[in-house]
Design a protein around this motif. Structure first.
Motif, PDB file in Angstrom:
ATOM      1  N   UNK A  64       1.013  -1.226  -0.100  1.00 28.96           N
ATOM      2  CA  UNK A  64       0.179  -0.158  -0.231  1.00 28.96           C
ATOM      3  C   UNK A  64       0.932   1.200  -0.104  1.00 28.96           C
ATOM      4  N   UNK A  65       0.293   2.388  -0.720  1.00 27.63           N
ATOM      5  CA  UNK A  65       0.810   3.530  -0.543  1.00 27.63           C
ATOM      6  C   UNK A  65       0.325   4.754   0.095  1.00 27.63           C
ATOM      7  N   UNK A  66       0.898   5.858   0.489  1.00 24.00           N
ATOM      8  CA  UNK A  66       0.112   6.759   1.039  1.00 24.00           C
ATOM      9  C   UNK A  66       0.564   7.929   0.179  1.00 24.00           C
ATOM     10  N   UNK A  67      -0.270   8.863  -0.283  1.00 24.21           N
ATOM     11  CA  UNK A  67      -0.011  10.040  -1.183  1.00 24.21           C
ATOM     12  C   UNK A  67      -0.076  11.309  -0.332  1.00 24.21           C
ATOM     13  N   UNK A  68       0.685  12.471  -0.685  1.00 21.87           N
ATOM     14  CA  UNK A  68       0.565  13.477   0.021  1.00 21.87           C
ATOM     15  C   UNK A  68      -0.750  14.094   0.010  1.00 21.87           C
ATOM     16  N   UNK A  69      -1.694  14.062  -0.861  1.00 20.92           N
ATOM     17  CA  UNK A  69      -2.880  14.450  -0.957  1.00 20.92           C
ATOM     18  C   UNK A  69      -3.852  13.723   0.008  1.00 20.92           C
ATOM     19  N   UNK A  70      -3.568  12.420   0.395  1.00 19.73           N
ATOM     20  CA  UNK A  70      -4.346  11.780   1.245  1.00 19.73           C
ATOM     21  C   UNK A  70      -4.393  12.589   2.478  1.00 19.73           C
ATOM     22  N   UNK A  71      -3.374  13.113   2.854  1.00 21.37           N
ATOM     23  CA  UNK A  71      -3.496  13.879   4.384  1.00 21.37           C
ATOM     24  C   UNK A  71      -4.506  15.014   4.121  1.00 21.37           C
ATOM     25  N   UNK A  72      -4.473  15.730   2.838  1.00 21.43           N
ATOM     26  CA  UNK A  72      -5.137  16.825   2.745  1.00 21.43           C
ATOM     27  C   UNK A  72      -6.626  16.214   2.863  1.00 21.43           C
ATOM     28  N   UNK A  73      -7.128  15.208   2.306  1.00 18.31           N
ATOM     29  CA  UNK A  73      -8.346  14.513   2.438  1.00 18.31           C
ATOM     30  C   UNK A  73      -8.708  14.313   3.541  1.00 18.31           C
ATOM     31  N   UNK A  74      -7.786  13.652   4.401  1.00 17.40           N
ATOM     32  CA  UNK A  74      -8.091  13.577   5.992  1.00 17.40           C
ATOM     33  C   UNK A  74      -8.784  14.870   6.564  1.00 17.40           C
ATOM     34  N   UNK A  75      -7.982  15.829   6.238  1.00 10.44           N
ATOM     35  CA  UNK A  75      -8.303  17.027   7.080  1.00 10.44           C
ATOM     36  C   UNK A  75      -9.697  17.525   6.628  1.00 10.44           C
ATOM     37  N   UNK A  76     -10.144  17.383   5.184  1.00  6.42           N
ATOM     38  CA  UNK A  76     -11.180  17.642   4.691  1.00  6.42           C
ATOM     39  C   UNK A  76     -12.383  16.922   5.197  1.00  6.42           C
ATOM     40  N   UNK A  77     -12.128  15.539   5.618  1.00  6.42           N
ATOM     41  CA  UNK A  77     -12.985  14.743   6.119  1.00  6.42           C
ATOM     42  C   UNK A  77     -13.420  14.966   7.390  1.00  6.42           C
ATOM     43  N   UNK A  78     -12.410  15.452   8.162  1.00  2.01           N
ATOM     44  CA  UNK A  78     -12.605  15.802   9.392  1.00  2.01           C
ATOM     45  C   UNK A  78     -13.374  17.233   9.546  1.00  2.01           C
ATOM     46  N   UNK A  79     -13.147  18.120   8.812  1.00  4.80           N
ATOM     47  CA  UNK A  79     -13.793  19.251   8.498  1.00  4.80           C
ATOM     48  C   UNK A  79     -15.181  18.970   8.127  1.00  4.80           C
TER      49      UNK A  79
END
Length: 476
Positions: A64-79
Motif C-alpha cells: 500500500x502507498x500513501x500520497x501527500x494528497x491523502x493527508x489533505x483529504x483526511x483534513x477535509x473529512x474531519x472538517x
C-alpha cells in the motif's frame, strides 16, 4: 479527541463527497484516539511563500502507498464532520493513515476475504448517499478527476475494499481479546480512590407489548407482492434494485438487501433455514418471520458462508386491529393498577414480546447488555416515554412505531432508580468489566502494531521522516 464531531450548518458538495468517501470503516475502538497522540518534533507544513508541493508517494506499507494528497483529504473529512483540525499536524494525520494501511496489509496476510459482492453493496450505498447530496453522479466523477463513471467505480471499489479489510483486521484483533474476573478485579484495585470513575444516574425499565393482529387478507397481499417481485427478478430485473426500492429492512435495503452470514450469525431460525436451503442463484418463495415476510436470493456460497440478498415487507395493520390492540393493553393496565396482577406477571403471561416476556418485561440495554440505562445515554424515544414516570407508575398505552414501520402498543414502568455515584465494584461490575476489557484491547492493539511493524516493509519519504511517531514506523 482527534475526530470530535461538531455541528456544521452548511457543507458544499465537494466537502460532502470527500466526507462520504473517506474513513467509512472506523475501528471497533478508536485506538489511535485513546492510546496516545503522535508527538511532533518538527511540524511539517508549508511556510509563507513556499510553493505548493506536487502530489506524490510519501509512504509505503507493504503493497500500500500513501500520497501527500491523502493527508489533505483526511483534513477535509474531519472538517466535513464538524471537527477542528487546527491542532492536528500532518504528521498526526500520516500516523493515522499508516495505521489503516498496516491493518489492510495484515488482513491480506491473514487471508481475510472481502468479496466483490460485498464491495458492490457498499459502493451502492455510498454512491446513493453521494448522489442524494449533490444530485448528479457526474459531479462525483468530476470531483475525483476521473474520465468516466466506470473509471471512478474501479477507483472507488479499491478504496472501499482497503477500508473494509482494515475494519475486519481490527475486529479480528479486538474480538480475540477476553478478560477474566481476576483481571477485572486487578484493574479496579489499581485505580486510585480519588480517580475512580463516576457513573451517571440510571434506571431499570420494564415493558409489556401488544401487537395488533394482522388479517389473512393483509398477509396475502404481502405474499402476492413478493411473488410479483420474485417473478420480475426471474425475468431479468435486478434483485438489488428491488431491495433498495421496496425492502423495509433498514440494515440491508441501502446495500441492495445484502448480507453475509454463517449458521452462527444471529439471525432468526426461519431466515437461516431458508438461506441455507438454497443454491447459488436461487430465489426463495415468500416466507414469514417475526419481522414480516421475506424472499431471499443467494449470490454466492463459500464453504459454510453464504452471501445473499433479501427483501422484507410487512403487512399493513388495519385501524380495527390497532383499536383492538389498544383495548387489550388498556385492560391489562387496569388489572395491574387494580392489584389483580403484578406488572412482571402480566408481562410473562400477556406480552407479545418474546425477548422480554420471560424476565417480567425487563429491558436489556443493547449497548451494555446490562439492565441499567444511563439517563444521559438513553435512547431519546425511550427517555421521552419514561422521563415523567414516578416509581412504580404504569404509563398509559403508548403507540410505538419501530424503524421498520411496525406498530405496537406498550406499557412501561420504572422498576429501579440508581442515583449518580462513584464506581462500586459490587454494584457496577458490568461497567467496570467493560472498562477493563477496553484497556486490554487497547494494550493488545498497541502490542500488535509493535510486532507487525517489525515484520512489514515500511518506507517514509522526505520531510515526514522528521516526525517522531509513537509507533516505530521509521524502525530506528
Amino acid at each position: 479527541m482527534l475526530l470530535k464531531k461538531l455541528q456544521l450548518k452548511t457543507i458544499d458538495y465537494k466537502l460532502v463527497l470527500t466526507m462520504c468517501f473517506l474513513f467509512f470503516f472506523n475501528s471497533i475502538i478508536s485506538a489511535q484516539e485513546i492510546i496516545k497522540d503522535t508527538v511532533i518534533q518538527k511540524p511539517v507544513q508549508l511556510q509563507a511563500g513556499q510553493k505548493q508541493k506536487i502530489d506524490g508517494i510519501i509512504a509505503n506499507v507493504g503493497d500500500y502507498i500513501v500520497l501527500d494528497s491523502d493527508i489533505d483529504k483526511g483534513y477535509l473529512e474531519i472538517t466535513a464532520q464538524g471537527g477542528s483540525v487546527k491542532d492536528i499536524t500532518r504528521c498526526q494525520m500520516l500516523g493515522k493513515l499508516l495505521e489503516d494501511k498496516l491493518y489492510a496489509h495484515q488482513a491480506i496476510q491473514d487471508s481475510i476475504v472481502v468479496s466483490d459482492a460485498e464491495v458492490r453493496g457498499m459502493m451502492d450505498d455510498r454512491l446513493n448517499y453521494m448522489i442524494q447530496q449533490v444530485g448528479d453522479i457526474n459531479k462525483v466523477v468530476a470531483y475525483y478527476k476521473k474520465n468516466s463513471v466506470e473509471e471512478f467505480k474501479t477507483y472507488f471499489s479499491d478504496i472501499l475494499k482497503e477500508q473494509k479489510l482494515a475494519s475486519e483486521m481490527t475486529k479480528k484483533i479486538v474480538d480475540a481479546v477476553e478478560i477474566t474476573p481476576e483481571e477485572v478485579r486487578n484493574f479496579f484495585k489499581k485505580i486510585p480512590k480519588d480517580e475512580l470513575p463516576t457513573f451517571g444516574a440510571e434506571m431499570e425499565v420494564a415493558q409489556i407489548v401488544v401487537e395488533p393482529k394482522v388479517s389473512k387478507d393483509d398477509k396475502q397481499k404481502v405474499i402476492d407482492r413478493l411473488n410479483a417481485i420474485r417473478k420480475d427478478v426471474l425475468e431479468g430485473s435486478s434483485f438489488a434494485t428491488k431491495a433498495v426500492l421496496y425492502s423495509l429492512d433498514p440494515g440491508s435495503a441501502p446495500n441492495g438487501g445484502y448480507y453475509k452470514m454463517t449458521r452462527k450469525t444471529p439471525f432468526v431460525k426461519e431466515f437461516k433455514d431458508v438461506a441455507f436451503s438454497l443454491g447459488e442463484g436461487e430465489i426463495s418463495e415468500p416466507f414469514e418471520t417475526t419481522f414480516g415476510y421475506h424472499i431471499i436470493m443467494v449470490d454466492k456460497i463459500k464453504g459454510q458462508e453464504v452471501e445473499l440478498r433479501h427483501i422484507l415487507i410487512s403487512p399493513t395493520v388495519s385501524e380495527d386491529a390497532l383499536k383492538d390492540a389498544k383495548e387489550r393493553i388498556t385492560n391489562i393496565r387496569n388489572k395491574i393498577v387494580n392489584k389483580e396482577i403484578s406488572f412482571a406477571e402480566a408481562a410473562r403471561t400477556e406480552s407479545d414480546e418474546k425477548e422480554t416476556r420471560a424476565n417480567g418485561g425487563t429491558l436489556v440495554n443493547p449497548n451494555t447488555q446490562d439492565t441499567r440505562f444511563e439517563l444521559t445515554k438513553m435512547d431519546p424515544t425511550l427517555y421521552s416515554q419514561v422521563s415523567n414516570l414516578k416509581d412504580n407508575e404504569i404509563s398509559q398505552p403508548i403507540l410505538n412505531t419501530d424503524d421498520k414501520g411496525k406498530k405496537t402498543y406498550k406499557l412501561i414502568t420504572i422498576t429501579n432508580r440508581i442515583d449518580a455515584h462513584t464506581a462500586d465494584y459490587a454494584k457496577d461490575y458490568t461497567k467496570i468489566k467493560e472498562l477493563a476489557l477496553k484497556e486490554k484491547q487497547i494494550t493488545t492493539i498497541s502490542k500488535w502494531f509493535d510486532t507487525k511493524i517489525k515484520d512489514t516493509y515500511i518506507k517514509i519519504i522526505g520531510e515526514y521522516r522528521d516526525c517522531n511517531f509513537v509507533y516505530n514506523w521509521l524502525k530506528k
